[in-house]
Write a protein that holds these residues in place. Structure first.
Motif, PDB file in Angstrom:
ATOM      1  N   GLN A  58       1.020  -1.241   0.089  1.00 10.35           N
ATOM      2  CA  GLN A  58       0.139   0.101  -0.059  1.00 10.35           C
ATOM      3  C   GLN A  58       0.865   1.468   0.225  1.00 10.35           C
ATOM      4  O   GLN A  58       0.301   2.251  -0.630  1.00 10.35           O
ATOM      5  N   ALA A  59       2.104   1.205   0.801  1.00 12.28           N
ATOM      6  CA  ALA A  59       2.903   2.223   0.747  1.00 12.28           C
ATOM      7  C   ALA A  59       3.464   2.628  -0.792  1.00 12.28           C
ATOM      8  O   ALA A  59       3.492   3.754  -1.295  1.00 12.28           O
ATOM      9  N   ASP A  60       3.755   1.614  -1.557  1.00  8.57           N
ATOM     10  CA  ASP A  60       4.220   1.580  -2.810  1.00  8.57           C
ATOM     11  C   ASP A  60       3.010   2.371  -3.706  1.00  8.57           C
ATOM     12  O   ASP A  60       3.505   2.993  -4.605  1.00  8.57           O
ATOM     13  N   GLN A  61       1.900   1.755  -3.464  1.00  9.42           N
ATOM     14  CA  GLN A  61       0.654   2.384  -4.264  1.00  9.42           C
ATOM     15  C   GLN A  61       0.634   3.938  -4.021  1.00  9.42           C
ATOM     16  O   GLN A  61       0.124   4.592  -4.876  1.00  9.42           O
ATOM     17  N   LEU A  62       0.636   4.216  -2.637  1.00 10.98           N
ATOM     18  CA  LEU A  62       0.487   5.413  -2.391  1.00 10.98           C
ATOM     19  C   LEU A  62       1.764   6.277  -3.110  1.00 10.98           C
ATOM     20  O   LEU A  62       1.299   7.432  -3.456  1.00 10.98           O
ATOM     21  N   GLU A  63       2.916   5.782  -3.021  1.00 11.19           N
ATOM     22  CA  GLU A  63       4.085   6.732  -3.582  1.00 11.19           C
ATOM     23  C   GLU A  63       3.687   6.707  -5.063  1.00 11.19           C
ATOM     24  O   GLU A  63       3.912   7.939  -5.734  1.00 11.19           O
ATOM     25  N   GLN A  64       3.151   5.729  -6.054  1.00 12.90           N
ATOM     26  CA  GLN A  64       2.743   5.885  -7.249  1.00 12.90           C
ATOM     27  C   GLN A  64       1.642   6.935  -7.471  1.00 12.90           C
ATOM     28  O   GLN A  64       1.536   7.649  -8.561  1.00 12.90           O
ATOM     29  N   TYR A  65       0.821   7.141  -6.393  1.00 14.01           N
ATOM     30  CA  TYR A  65      -0.389   7.810  -6.507  1.00 14.01           C
ATOM     31  C   TYR A  65       0.226   9.312  -6.567  1.00 14.01           C
ATOM     32  O   TYR A  65      -0.311  10.303  -7.416  1.00 14.01           O
ATOM     33  N   PHE A  66       1.056   9.586  -5.626  1.00 15.64           N
ATOM     34  CA  PHE A  66       1.641  10.790  -5.356  1.00 15.64           C
ATOM     35  C   PHE A  66       2.350  11.162  -6.712  1.00 15.64           C
ATOM     36  O   PHE A  66       2.644  12.414  -6.925  1.00 15.64           O
ATOM     37  N   THR A  67       3.190  10.350  -7.071  1.00 15.95           N
ATOM     38  CA  THR A  67       4.057  10.501  -8.086  1.00 15.95           C
ATOM     39  C   THR A  67       3.171  10.986  -9.341  1.00 15.95           C
ATOM     40  O   THR A  67       3.285  12.046 -10.173  1.00 15.95           O
ATOM     41  N   ALA A  68       2.134  10.340  -9.631  1.00 18.03           N
ATOM     42  CA  ALA A  68       1.342  10.441 -11.030  1.00 18.03           C
ATOM     43  C   ALA A  68       0.597  11.976 -10.495  1.00 18.03           C
ATOM     44  O   ALA A  68       0.292  12.753 -11.329  1.00 18.03           O
ATOM     45  N   ALA A  69       0.214  12.123  -9.087  1.00 16.82           N
ATOM     46  CA  ALA A  69      -0.718  13.294  -8.978  1.00 16.82           C
ATOM     47  C   ALA A  69       0.149  14.494  -9.009  1.00 16.82           C
ATOM     48  O   ALA A  69      -0.217  15.612  -9.763  1.00 16.82           O
ATOM     49  N   SER A  70       1.496  14.328  -8.918  1.00 16.41           N
ATOM     50  CA  SER A  70       2.796  15.509  -8.630  1.00 16.41           C
ATOM     51  C   SER A  70       2.668  15.973 -10.408  1.00 16.41           C
ATOM     52  O   SER A  70       2.793  17.143 -10.669  1.00 16.41           O
ATOM     53  N   ALA A  71       3.021  14.972 -11.209  1.00 14.37           N
ATOM     54  CA  ALA A  71       2.981  14.843 -12.445  1.00 14.37           C
ATOM     55  C   ALA A  71       1.977  15.899 -13.026  1.00 14.37           C
ATOM     56  O   ALA A  71       2.139  16.803 -14.092  1.00 14.37           O
ATOM     57  N   THR A  72       0.712  15.162 -12.840  1.00 10.30           N
ATOM     58  CA  THR A  72      -0.555  15.972 -13.201  1.00 10.30           C
ATOM     59  C   THR A  72      -0.521  17.413 -12.946  1.00 10.30           C
ATOM     60  O   THR A  72      -0.708  18.343 -13.604  1.00 10.30           O
ATOM     61  N   ALA A  73      -0.117  17.778 -11.794  1.00  9.41           N
ATOM     62  CA  ALA A  73      -0.215  19.171 -11.062  1.00  9.41           C
ATOM     63  C   ALA A  73       0.705  19.992 -11.972  1.00  9.41           C
ATOM     64  O   ALA A  73       0.648  21.153 -12.053  1.00  9.41           O
ATOM     65  N   THR A  74       1.929  19.458 -12.172  1.00 12.19           N
ATOM     66  CA  THR A  74       3.090  19.965 -12.815  1.00 12.19           C
ATOM     67  C   THR A  74       2.616  20.427 -14.334  1.00 12.19           C
ATOM     68  O   THR A  74       2.858  21.574 -14.637  1.00 12.19           O
TER      69      THR A  74
END
Length: 87
Positions: free
Chosen positions: A48-64
Protein backbone atom coordinates in the motif's frame (compact mmCIF):
# COMPACT_ATOMS: atom_id res chain seq x y z
CA UNK A 1 2.70 33.90 -30.84
CA UNK A 2 3.05 30.17 -30.07
CA UNK A 3 6.69 30.14 -31.24
CA UNK A 4 7.42 33.12 -29.00
CA UNK A 5 5.80 31.37 -26.03
CA UNK A 6 7.76 28.18 -26.77
CA UNK A 7 10.98 30.19 -26.69
CA UNK A 8 9.94 31.86 -23.44
CA UNK A 9 8.83 28.64 -21.73
CA UNK A 10 12.22 27.73 -20.18
CA UNK A 11 12.51 31.22 -18.67
CA UNK A 12 8.91 31.14 -17.49
CA UNK A 13 9.43 27.79 -15.78
CA UNK A 14 12.67 28.99 -14.20
CA UNK A 15 10.92 32.03 -12.76
CA UNK A 16 8.11 29.83 -11.50
CA UNK A 17 10.60 27.49 -9.78
CA UNK A 18 12.30 30.50 -8.18
CA UNK A 19 8.94 31.72 -6.92
CA UNK A 20 8.29 28.36 -5.28
CA UNK A 21 11.70 28.33 -3.62
CA UNK A 22 11.30 31.78 -2.12
CA UNK A 23 7.62 31.59 -1.11
CA UNK A 24 7.37 30.88 2.62
CA UNK A 25 3.72 29.79 2.45
CA UNK A 26 4.52 27.27 -0.29
CA UNK A 27 7.53 25.95 1.63
CA UNK A 28 5.43 25.51 4.78
CA UNK A 29 2.72 23.64 2.85
CA UNK A 30 5.36 21.43 1.27
CA UNK A 31 6.83 20.64 4.68
CA UNK A 32 3.40 19.73 6.03
CA UNK A 33 2.71 17.57 2.96
CA UNK A 34 5.99 15.70 3.49
CA UNK A 35 5.29 15.13 7.20
CA UNK A 36 1.83 13.71 6.51
CA UNK A 37 3.16 11.53 3.71
CA UNK A 38 5.89 10.12 5.96
CA UNK A 39 3.38 9.25 8.70
CA UNK A 40 1.12 7.53 6.19
CA UNK A 41 3.88 5.56 4.51
CA UNK A 42 5.22 4.36 7.88
CA UNK A 43 1.79 3.08 8.93
CA UNK A 44 0.90 1.29 5.70
CA UNK A 45 1.99 -2.17 4.60
CA UNK A 46 4.72 -2.10 1.94
CA UNK A 47 2.39 -2.78 -1.00
CA UNK A 48 0.00 0.00 0.00
CA UNK A 49 2.92 2.36 0.69
CA UNK A 50 4.19 1.64 -2.83
CA UNK A 51 0.75 2.35 -4.28
CA UNK A 52 0.57 5.58 -2.30
CA UNK A 53 3.97 6.58 -3.68
CA UNK A 54 2.80 5.83 -7.24
CA UNK A 55 -0.36 7.86 -6.66
CA UNK A 56 1.56 10.88 -5.39
CA UNK A 57 4.05 10.64 -8.26
CA UNK A 58 1.20 10.61 -10.79
CA UNK A 59 -0.69 13.40 -8.97
CA UNK A 60 2.46 15.54 -8.84
CA UNK A 61 3.07 15.01 -12.55
CA UNK A 62 -0.51 16.05 -13.30
CA UNK A 63 -0.20 19.14 -11.11
CA UNK A 64 3.07 20.08 -12.82
CA UNK A 65 1.49 19.89 -16.26
CA UNK A 66 -1.57 21.82 -15.06
CA UNK A 67 0.57 24.60 -13.56
CA UNK A 68 2.63 24.86 -16.74
CA UNK A 69 -0.54 25.08 -18.87
CA UNK A 70 -2.05 27.76 -16.63
CA UNK A 71 1.15 29.79 -16.46
CA UNK A 72 1.71 29.67 -20.21
CA UNK A 73 -1.94 30.53 -20.87
CA UNK A 74 -1.53 33.53 -18.59
CA UNK A 75 1.49 34.63 -20.62
CA UNK A 76 -0.49 34.21 -23.85
CA UNK A 77 -3.41 36.18 -22.41
CA UNK A 78 -1.04 38.95 -21.34
CA UNK A 79 0.45 39.16 -24.83
CA UNK A 80 -3.02 39.22 -26.40
CA UNK A 81 -4.09 41.98 -24.01
CA UNK A 82 -0.88 43.89 -24.67
CA UNK A 83 -1.51 43.69 -28.43
CA UNK A 84 -5.06 44.93 -27.86
CA UNK A 85 -3.84 47.92 -25.85
CA UNK A 86 -1.22 48.85 -28.42
CA UNK A 87 -3.78 49.30 -31.23
Amino acid sequence: MDVFIEQLTPYILERLANSYQTNEEYQECLKQEDEIYEKLSEQLPDEQADQLEQYFTAASATATVREKIVYIQGAKDFLTFFKFLSK
